[in-house]
Motif scaffolding. Structure first.
Motif, mmCIF file in Angstrom:
data_model
loop_
_atom_site.group_PDB
_atom_site.id
_atom_site.type_symbol
_atom_site.label_atom_id
_atom_site.label_comp_id
_atom_site.label_asym_id
_atom_site.label_seq_id
_atom_site.Cartn_x
_atom_site.Cartn_y
_atom_site.Cartn_z
ATOM 1 N N VAL A 236 -6.607 -4.628 9.364
ATOM 2 C CA VAL A 236 -6.367 -3.542 8.409
ATOM 3 C C VAL A 236 -4.899 -3.521 8.020
ATOM 4 O O VAL A 236 -4.018 -3.346 8.859
ATOM 5 C CB VAL A 236 -6.777 -2.192 9.021
ATOM 6 N N ASN A 237 -4.639 -3.677 6.737
ATOM 7 C CA ASN A 237 -3.262 -3.697 6.240
ATOM 8 C C ASN A 237 -3.219 -3.060 4.859
ATOM 9 O O ASN A 237 -4.030 -3.356 3.997
ATOM 10 C CB ASN A 237 -2.737 -5.134 6.165
ATOM 11 N N GLY A 238 -2.267 -2.157 4.663
ATOM 12 C CA GLY A 238 -2.110 -1.494 3.375
ATOM 13 C C GLY A 238 -3.096 -0.371 3.136
ATOM 14 O O GLY A 238 -3.256 0.086 2.010
ATOM 15 N N ALA A 239 -3.748 0.114 4.178
ATOM 16 C CA ALA A 239 -4.768 1.152 4.011
ATOM 17 C C ALA A 239 -4.155 2.541 3.947
ATOM 18 O O ALA A 239 -3.132 2.824 4.565
ATOM 19 C CB ALA A 239 -5.770 1.098 5.158
ATOM 20 N N GLN A 240 -4.798 3.406 3.205
ATOM 21 C CA GLN A 240 -4.512 4.836 3.209
ATOM 22 C C GLN A 240 -5.710 5.490 3.883
ATOM 23 O O GLN A 240 -6.768 5.661 3.277
ATOM 24 C CB GLN A 240 -4.307 5.349 1.793
ATOM 25 N N LEU A 241 -5.540 5.837 5.134
ATOM 26 C CA LEU A 241 -6.660 6.262 5.969
ATOM 27 C C LEU A 241 -6.550 7.740 6.328
ATOM 28 O O LEU A 241 -5.505 8.207 6.768
ATOM 29 C CB LEU A 241 -6.687 5.413 7.247
ATOM 30 N N SER A 242 -7.635 8.458 6.140
ATOM 31 C CA SER A 242 -7.707 9.870 6.505
ATOM 32 C C SER A 242 -8.197 10.018 7.936
ATOM 33 O O SER A 242 -9.244 9.484 8.302
ATOM 34 C CB SER A 242 -8.663 10.608 5.555
ATOM 35 N N GLY A 243 -7.441 10.741 8.754
ATOM 36 C CA GLY A 243 -7.860 10.975 10.130
ATOM 37 C C GLY A 243 -9.178 11.712 10.218
ATOM 38 O O GLY A 243 -10.036 11.381 11.048
ATOM 39 N N ARG A 244 -9.374 12.679 9.356
ATOM 40 C CA ARG A 244 -10.628 13.435 9.396
ATOM 41 C C ARG A 244 -11.808 12.565 8.979
ATOM 42 O O ARG A 244 -12.896 12.659 9.545
ATOM 43 C CB ARG A 244 -10.533 14.681 8.515
ATOM 44 N N HIS A 245 -11.592 11.699 7.999
ATOM 45 C CA HIS A 245 -12.650 10.786 7.581
ATOM 46 C C HIS A 245 -12.978 9.804 8.706
ATOM 47 O O HIS A 245 -14.149 9.509 8.956
ATOM 48 C CB HIS A 245 -12.219 10.029 6.327
ATOM 49 N N PHE A 246 -11.964 9.316 9.377
ATOM 50 C CA PHE A 246 -12.172 8.399 10.504
ATOM 51 C C PHE A 246 -13.027 9.068 11.575
ATOM 52 O O PHE A 246 -13.967 8.473 12.116
ATOM 53 C CB PHE A 246 -10.828 7.973 11.087
ATOM 54 N N ASN A 247 -12.710 10.306 11.881
ATOM 55 C CA ASN A 247 -13.468 11.016 12.916
ATOM 56 C C ASN A 247 -14.925 11.224 12.503
ATOM 57 O O ASN A 247 -15.836 11.178 13.334
ATOM 58 C CB ASN A 247 -12.830 12.378 13.199
ATOM 59 N N ALA A 248 -15.135 11.437 11.214
ATOM 60 C CA ALA A 248 -16.486 11.729 10.743
ATOM 61 C C ALA A 248 -17.358 10.481 10.646
ATOM 62 O O ALA A 248 -18.577 10.551 10.816
ATOM 63 C CB ALA A 248 -16.419 12.410 9.371
ATOM 64 N N THR A 249 -16.731 9.313 10.380
ATOM 65 C CA THR A 249 -17.516 8.112 10.116
ATOM 66 C C THR A 249 -17.441 7.064 11.214
ATOM 67 O O THR A 249 -18.374 6.281 11.386
ATOM 68 C CB THR A 249 -17.068 7.453 8.800
ATOM 69 N N LEU A 255 -14.043 0.270 8.660
ATOM 70 C CA LEU A 255 -13.818 -1.159 8.428
ATOM 71 C C LEU A 255 -14.691 -1.678 7.287
ATOM 72 O O LEU A 255 -14.242 -2.462 6.450
ATOM 73 C CB LEU A 255 -14.085 -1.951 9.695
ATOM 74 N N ALA A 256 -15.946 -1.240 7.249
ATOM 75 C CA ALA A 256 -16.847 -1.665 6.182
ATOM 76 C C ALA A 256 -16.357 -1.175 4.828
ATOM 77 O O ALA A 256 -16.389 -1.913 3.830
ATOM 78 C CB ALA A 256 -18.262 -1.162 6.459
ATOM 79 N N GLU A 257 -15.884 0.058 4.775
ATOM 80 C CA GLU A 257 -15.372 0.604 3.523
ATOM 81 C C GLU A 257 -14.131 -0.151 3.063
ATOM 82 O O GLU A 257 -13.984 -0.478 1.879
ATOM 83 C CB GLU A 257 -15.041 2.086 3.693
ATOM 84 N N LEU A 258 -13.241 -0.432 4.006
ATOM 85 C CA LEU A 258 -12.015 -1.133 3.661
ATOM 86 C C LEU A 258 -12.298 -2.564 3.205
ATOM 87 O O LEU A 258 -11.650 -3.075 2.295
ATOM 88 C CB LEU A 258 -11.064 -1.148 4.855
ATOM 89 N N ALA A 265 -2.578 -6.700 -3.802
ATOM 90 C CA ALA A 265 -1.756 -7.591 -2.979
ATOM 91 C C ALA A 265 -2.547 -8.153 -1.814
ATOM 92 O O ALA A 265 -1.984 -8.722 -0.896
ATOM 93 C CB ALA A 265 -0.533 -6.842 -2.470
ATOM 94 N N GLY A 266 -3.859 -7.996 -1.837
ATOM 95 C CA GLY A 266 -4.681 -8.489 -0.750
ATOM 96 C C GLY A 266 -4.735 -7.528 0.416
ATOM 97 O O GLY A 266 -5.292 -7.828 1.463
ATOM 98 N N SER A 267 -4.174 -6.359 0.254
ATOM 99 C CA SER A 267 -4.207 -5.359 1.300
ATOM 100 C C SER A 267 -5.292 -4.347 0.999
ATOM 101 O O SER A 267 -5.715 -4.177 -0.139
ATOM 102 C CB SER A 267 -2.850 -4.651 1.404
#
Length: 274
Positions: A236-249, A255-258, A265-267
């Motif tokens: 995982v590189n260059g991601a904008q990740l929500s902590g609440r979304h991570f907890n829910a999913t 990883l599948a979404e990303l 830039a390939g990120s």
């Protein structure tokens, strides 16, 4: 074995709020820590919590608005830990007008407020990248703590939103520049927080609690922060990740979404921002 056993981790803004929650979470997962903030007394309190969790912990009084202090922090971490595997750039600031509505539109701001917010939130983030990224080896992780505020900017969002939008751009650029070295740079956002101490001694004002996004306690960020620090997120590189979304999913879904949403830039691009 713990998820972060012997990982060498630096956390800025570690004296309270999100930084405290992440520091203790990392300690419980076996990390070795250097904690940074402006207040030694508060750092010592968090150091004790992390030590109680079994971690090796060092503290370094640091104002991220001062580039020389950030450089000194990185040198201290390398000396104390033998290197850095994870750098968490969490330190941030706000301003009184966020609660008293003094600053309602961009033309109502005082220059000293604008300069301080940008110096800590934007230039301070850049200073952390400038100091830390060159000493990170392949597989290392730089985690920038951002805010959805900069992505949903609208009239009245103010200079805080501007400063947090800068964080997103810095992450995107840095991720592209470090990809060939195998160093990943990601942005982690907690979602609205009940109290990250940005609001002063009275905590979050009632009118902000009524906003539709909903608000959480600082601990909501810990699972995603641990994951981004771990080897499980090496891709995982260059991601904008929500902590609440991570907890829910969960990690597998994130990883599948990303994997299905890659940037220019390939990120990896936005996953679950709220």
């Amino acid at each position: 074995m713990a998820a972060l056993q012997d990982k060498r981790i630096v956390v800025t803004g570690a004296s309270r709020g999100l930084g405290e929650a992440m520091a203790v979470g990392y300690a419980r997962e076996g990390a070795r820590l250097v904690l940074a903030a402006r207040s030694r007394d508060d750092l010592e309190r968090v150091r004790a919590l992390c030590a109680d969790a079994g971690a090796e912990v060092h503290v370094c009084v640091t104002d991220v608005a001062e580039e020389d202090q950030v450089q000194s922090l990185v040198r201290t971490a390398v000396a104390e830990l033998g290197g850095i595997d994870v750098f968490v750039a969490n330190a941030g600031t706000s301003y009184p007008g966020l609660t008293d509505k003094r600053y309602t539109t961009l033309d109502t701001y005082d220059a000293d407020i604008v300069e301080r917010v940008m110096r800590v939130n934007a230039i301070g983030m850049w200073s952390c990248m400038k100091a830390a990224i060159p000493v990170l080896d392949e597989g290392a992780s730089f985690i920038a703590i951002g805010s959805e505020t900069g992505r949903i900017a609208r009239a009245g969002s103010g200079i805080y939103a501007v400063s947090k939008a800068c964080v997103d751009v810095l992450v995107t650029i840095a991720a592209g520049e470090t990809a060939e070295r195998g160093v990943r740079v990601n942005c982690l956002t907690p979602g609205g927080m009940v109290d990250t101490h940005l609001f002063g001694p009275d905590k979050m004002p009632e009118h902000l609690k009524q906003l539709p996004m909903g608000y959480s306690e600082p601990g909501v960020i810990v699972p995603a922060a641990v994951w981004l620090a771990s080897d499980e997120s090496r891709a995982v590189n260059g991601a904008q990740l929500s902590g609440r979304h991570f907890n829910a999913t969960g990690a597998a879904q994130v990883l599948a979404e990303l994997a299905g949403d890659t940037g220019a830039a390939g990120s990896t691009a936005v996953a679950g921002s709220v």
